[in-house]
Design a protein around this motif. Sequence first.
Motif, PDB file in Angstrom:
ATOM      1  N   LEU A 297       0.858  -1.194   0.000  1.00 33.19           N
ATOM      2  CA  LEU A 297       0.000   0.000   0.000  1.00 33.19           C
ATOM      3  C   LEU A 297       0.886   1.233   0.000  1.00 33.19           C
ATOM      4  N   ILE A 298       0.649   2.135  -0.958  1.00 31.60           N
ATOM      5  CA  ILE A 298       1.422   3.379  -1.077  1.00 31.60           C
ATOM      6  C   ILE A 298       0.542   4.535  -0.633  1.00 31.60           C
ATOM      7  N   LEU A 299       1.061   5.374   0.261  1.00 32.49           N
ATOM      8  CA  LEU A 299       0.300   6.491   0.814  1.00 32.49           C
ATOM      9  C   LEU A 299       0.870   7.831   0.358  1.00 32.49           C
ATOM     10  N   CYS A 300      -0.016   8.725  -0.085  1.00 36.21           N
ATOM     11  CA  CYS A 300       0.330  10.104  -0.406  1.00 36.21           C
ATOM     12  C   CYS A 300      -0.258  11.026   0.665  1.00 36.21           C
ATOM     13  N   HIS A 301       0.303  12.219   0.813  1.00 37.17           N
ATOM     14  CA  HIS A 301      -0.187  13.117   1.859  1.00 37.17           C
ATOM     15  C   HIS A 301      -1.443  13.870   1.431  1.00 37.17           C
ATOM     16  N   GLN A 302      -2.155  14.392   2.437  1.00 38.75           N
ATOM     17  CA  GLN A 302      -3.347  15.198   2.172  1.00 38.75           C
ATOM     18  C   GLN A 302      -2.960  16.450   1.392  1.00 38.75           C
ATOM     19  N   LYS A 303      -3.934  17.091   0.753  1.00 39.85           N
ATOM     20  CA  LYS A 303      -3.650  18.208  -0.152  1.00 39.85           C
ATOM     21  C   LYS A 303      -2.522  17.818  -1.108  1.00 39.85           C
ATOM     22  N   PRO A 304      -2.708  16.745  -1.862  1.00 35.62           N
ATOM     23  CA  PRO A 304      -1.609  16.192  -2.661  1.00 35.62           C
ATOM     24  C   PRO A 304      -1.080  17.160  -3.714  1.00 35.62           C
ATOM     25  N   ASP A 305       0.238  17.136  -3.885  1.00 38.54           N
ATOM     26  CA  ASP A 305       0.896  17.953  -4.897  1.00 38.54           C
ATOM     27  C   ASP A 305       1.572  17.036  -5.911  1.00 38.54           C
ATOM     28  N   GLY A 306       2.300  17.638  -6.828  1.00 41.10           N
ATOM     29  CA  GLY A 306       2.929  16.872  -7.896  1.00 41.10           C
ATOM     30  C   GLY A 306       3.991  15.908  -7.408  1.00 41.10           C
ATOM     31  N   ASP A 307       4.653  16.230  -6.296  1.00 39.25           N
ATOM     32  CA  ASP A 307       5.728  15.366  -5.817  1.00 39.25           C
ATOM     33  C   ASP A 307       5.190  14.115  -5.133  1.00 39.25           C
ATOM     34  N   THR A 308       4.220  14.273  -4.235  1.00 38.21           N
ATOM     35  CA  THR A 308       3.693  13.080  -3.561  1.00 38.21           C
ATOM     36  C   THR A 308       2.956  12.178  -4.549  1.00 38.21           C
ATOM     37  N   LEU A 309       2.188  12.776  -5.485  1.00 38.95           N
ATOM     38  CA  LEU A 309       1.475  11.969  -6.476  1.00 38.95           C
ATOM     39  C   LEU A 309       2.442  11.374  -7.501  1.00 38.95           C
ATOM     40  N   GLY A 310       3.410  12.180  -7.942  1.00 40.44           N
ATOM     41  CA  GLY A 310       4.402  11.656  -8.881  1.00 40.44           C
ATOM     42  C   GLY A 310       5.196  10.512  -8.280  1.00 40.44           C
ATOM     43  N   SER A 311       5.589  10.674  -7.006  1.00 35.20           N
ATOM     44  CA  SER A 311       6.331   9.616  -6.320  1.00 35.20           C
ATOM     45  C   SER A 311       5.477   8.362  -6.169  1.00 35.20           C
TER      46      SER A 311
ATOM     47  N   ASP B 122      -7.202  12.756   0.723  1.00 34.87           N
ATOM     48  CA  ASP B 122      -8.035  13.752   0.047  1.00 34.87           C
ATOM     49  C   ASP B 122      -8.425  13.334  -1.366  1.00 34.87           C
ATOM     50  N   GLY B 123      -8.137  12.098  -1.725  1.00 37.29           N
ATOM     51  CA  GLY B 123      -8.460  11.650  -3.069  1.00 37.29           C
ATOM     52  C   GLY B 123      -7.433  12.121  -4.088  1.00 37.29           C
ATOM     53  N   PHE B 124      -7.754  11.956  -5.361  1.00 33.11           N
ATOM     54  CA  PHE B 124      -6.825  12.247  -6.453  1.00 33.11           C
ATOM     55  C   PHE B 124      -7.384  13.376  -7.316  1.00 33.11           C
ATOM     56  N   PRO B 125      -6.786  14.569  -7.249  1.00 29.90           N
ATOM     57  CA  PRO B 125      -7.331  15.752  -7.916  1.00 29.90           C
ATOM     58  C   PRO B 125      -7.349  15.629  -9.444  1.00 29.90           C
ATOM     59  N   PRO B 126      -8.409  16.113 -10.090  1.00 28.93           N
ATOM     60  CA  PRO B 126      -8.467  16.119 -11.553  1.00 28.93           C
ATOM     61  C   PRO B 126      -7.301  16.884 -12.181  1.00 28.93           C
ATOM     62  N   ARG B 127      -6.771  17.870 -11.457  1.00 25.27           N
ATOM     63  CA  ARG B 127      -5.651  18.679 -11.962  1.00 25.27           C
ATOM     64  C   ARG B 127      -4.474  17.795 -12.376  1.00 25.27           C
ATOM     65  N   TYR B 128      -4.311  16.664 -11.686  1.00 29.74           N
ATOM     66  CA  TYR B 128      -3.169  15.788 -11.958  1.00 29.74           C
ATOM     67  C   TYR B 128      -3.579  14.519 -12.698  1.00 29.74           C
ATOM     68  N   CYS B 129      -4.733  14.545 -13.369  1.00 26.14           N
ATOM     69  CA  CYS B 129      -5.242  13.327 -13.996  1.00 26.14           C
ATOM     70  C   CYS B 129      -4.310  12.796 -15.086  1.00 26.14           C
ATOM     71  N   PHE B 130      -3.437  13.640 -15.633  1.00 30.13           N
ATOM     72  CA  PHE B 130      -2.515  13.166 -16.667  1.00 30.13           C
ATOM     73  C   PHE B 130      -1.489  12.191 -16.094  1.00 30.13           C
ATOM     74  N   LEU B 131      -1.328  12.170 -14.752  1.00 26.83           N
ATOM     75  CA  LEU B 131      -0.431  11.208 -14.120  1.00 26.83           C
ATOM     76  C   LEU B 131      -1.062   9.827 -14.049  1.00 26.83           C
ATOM     77  N   TYR B 132      -2.387   9.775 -14.041  1.00 28.41           N
ATOM     78  CA  TYR B 132      -3.084   8.501 -13.870  1.00 28.41           C
ATOM     79  C   TYR B 132      -4.286   8.401 -14.805  1.00 28.41           C
ATOM     80  N   PRO B 133      -4.046   8.430 -16.125  1.00 23.09           N
ATOM     81  CA  PRO B 133      -5.156   8.333 -17.081  1.00 23.09           C
ATOM     82  C   PRO B 133      -5.898   7.005 -16.930  1.00 23.09           C
ATOM     83  N   GLY B 134      -7.217   7.114 -16.850  1.00 19.91           N
ATOM     84  CA  GLY B 134      -8.036   5.913 -16.729  1.00 19.91           C
ATOM     85  C   GLY B 134      -8.047   5.297 -15.342  1.00 19.91           C
TER      86      GLY B 134
END
Length: 347
Positions: free
Chosen positions: A21-35, A56-68
Amino acid sequence: MAQAVNERQAAALLAQSDRILILCHQKPDGDTLGSGFALLYALLAMGKTARIACPDGFPPRYCFLYPGFVPERQPDFTPSCIVAVDVADLQLLGAWAGRLAGKIDLCIDHHPSNTGYAARLLLDAKAAATVEIIDRVLRELGAQVDYRIAVCIYTGLATDTGCFRYSNTTPASHLLAARMMEHGIDSYRINKLMFETKSPARMELERMVMDTLEYYENKRIAFIAMTLDAIEKTGVPEEDMEGIAAIPRQIEGVDAAVTFQQKGPERWRVSMRSSQYVDASAACARLGGGGHARAAGCTLEGTLEAAKARVLGVLRDVLGTQDSLKAEGSQGERIWSFDRARRNFMY
């Protein structure tokens, strides 16, 4: 206290584990989501069972990191290994912090203020972004970097270095970015989306926030505030507020820029951005927070005026100390400044 590990030891733990299980921090930014997603893609390619989660879920702003990507369609399992990426403090896991206390096996991070909450800690405070460390772990794992992983690592680098403009940027940052670009990623589109694209609502919030601008100490300190009323009137979602804290730091002569974001009737999230004269992490640590030397934060209770007074007291002390060091000639680094008359940078 966490056991310090290196990249090889972290990779060995991941290699011998399944159900990760991989955890990202709340108010996710490009580094935690990219990592997080770079690690996820690599583990899945190795045949591991893995999933990623963010309070906090996965923001649409970064959807290009996780298409689909559909979080609910991830495999459901009891993890044998829990990894936190770019999470400096257990409290950054928000509502999950209590039930995860003592259960996180590995933290991979670059924040010098990391509290050592995980069983093992892979920390490199000199790394510009956690994705730099993730890249080294993937190499130890023998994982192949593909297009998706390259997009994730480049995005983490770009966002945490302010498009390679911040003082944390190193030659290693540029070399890693170049290596990711060799995989055919569209760095232009990533940077345009991250740094040059704003919604009309975001622009209106910026206008309202700049109306709150206040200066102190001969304009070396600048304060702005985002009230609940302004946020409600503009309708800007939390994930679209990223970067507002850096706006007052752009003002010539400002050494400490502080944004007060209202989180409740008398609760304020303080985001501090600083020049080379102010250690934002040390200043925020005195207020119960932490972060990086040039970007840090804390949370304060009370009225806005009370919060401002507390922050101002700390910053006045910090600036006074720095002025004394400069006067004594004990500040070793060469500081560049803009000579307005000559229209040139000098030191």
